[in-house]
Motif scaffolding. Sequence first.
Motif: not given
Length: 264
Positions: A65, A97, A191, A194
Amino acid sequence: MNVLPLAKRVQIINLLVEGNSLRGTSRIAEVSINTVTKVLVTVGRACQIFHDQKIRNIKSERVQCDEIWSFVYSKEKNTAEEDRGTGVGDVWTWVGIDADTKLVISWYVGNRSAEDAYIFMKDVKRRLRNRVQLTTDGYKAYLNAVPDAFGSRIDYAQLIKLYDDNGRYKGAERRTILGKPDKKKITTAHVERQNLTMRMHMRRFARKTNAFSKKVENHCYAQAIHFVYYNFVRIHKTLRVTPAMQAGIVKEPMELIDLAQLIE
């Protein structure tokens, strides 16, 4: 009443998920800015519902996270006093994720407060089927939010980045908070990658952008479209399937026309 052709709706969605601004999309698709905004709102709402219905009971081993900053209408330091508390100013998007399937399990738009951290972690918890190893950065709000949401049913660690006096990165400390996380798997790399994907596919998140959101609602709709596109439509380069396929939620990728038809 004029109904926007399906093909035109698909074109607008395609332009939006590939990082174009609303006005840029308007010029390329040769439609009015109001038409683009209407597609953003209607498809965005449908994607919010779709994500909530589909991303449930997820079997996962590792979850990461993080939070990513953006702003609505104006940055916090430039926000008029009368506009504070109305959704104008700095906003933070919290993202969770799955590190193995690359599936975005949960996302939440709010502030960077302890309350928002708890709301986000509670949503992550309710979408998971089993106990997981969770890794976050060293932000202090997680220290209460994670145990409040998960109780003792979590293996939780923080990756705390260290910098020298000149602000240069010099390493990271892996700190166990709850349970027995595998220290070799304590990372936030997936993450953070991302976050880069979000900046590439949503102009609102680009640094020093002039395509910032004017309304917090539209900011959320843009993200809803992005995450459904990312999870269900876009083939992940490493996985060679979509994250939703890798997670066993669906057997084949969706297409942009499927996103366009969600509102129906």
